[in-house]
Design a protein around this motif. Structure first.
Motif, short mmCIF file in Angstrom:
data_model
loop_
_atom_site.label_atom_id
_atom_site.label_comp_id
_atom_site.label_asym_id
_atom_site.label_seq_id
_atom_site.Cartn_x
_atom_site.Cartn_y
_atom_site.Cartn_z
N ARG A 144 0.85 -1.20 0.00
CA ARG A 144 0.00 0.00 0.00
C ARG A 144 0.87 1.23 0.00
NH1 ARG A 144 -5.62 -0.14 2.84
NH2 ARG A 144 -5.39 1.94 2.02
N GLU B 127 -2.45 5.77 2.78
CA GLU B 127 -3.50 5.57 3.77
C GLU B 127 -4.64 6.45 3.31
OE1 GLU B 127 -3.66 3.58 6.44
OE2 GLU B 127 -1.66 2.80 5.99
N THR C 40 2.11 6.18 2.93
CA THR C 40 2.64 5.22 3.88
C THR C 40 4.16 5.31 3.82
OG1 THR C 40 2.77 3.47 2.24
CG2 THR C 40 0.69 3.63 3.50
N ASP C 41 4.84 4.57 4.68
CA ASP C 41 6.31 4.54 4.60
C ASP C 41 6.76 4.03 3.24
OD1 ASP C 41 6.52 5.53 7.18
OD2 ASP C 41 6.84 3.57 8.10
#
Length: 73
Positions: free
Chosen positions: A46, A49, A58-59
């Motif tokens: 992913r 978010e 996301t990271d």
């Protein structure tokens, strides 16, 4: 990796929402959604978010961004 997927990814990062990214790219929301979904499928993770219509990286999404140049002081 399809260049259109990357353009949609960067547009969502910049705009913060799917709708605004679609407007900037002059395509439908569905097209941007499909590009993001395909890119996430291709990378196996992913990238965003999704909370109340806002898209935050996301990271893994942060790692997809091109390196930023430091501002000379």
């Amino acid at each position: 990796m399809d260049w259109n997927y990357v353009k949609s990814f960067l547009a969502v990062v910049d705009a913060g929402s799917l709708e605004k990214a679609a407007e900037r790219l002059n395509v439908s929301n569905t097209t941007v959604f499909r590009h993001i979904h395909a890119l996430e499928k291709e990378t196996g993770t992913r990238l965003f978010e999704r909370i109340k219509g806002r898209y935050s990286l996301t990271d893994a999404g942060e790692e997809m961004l091109p390196p930023r140049k430091a501002n000379p002081e």
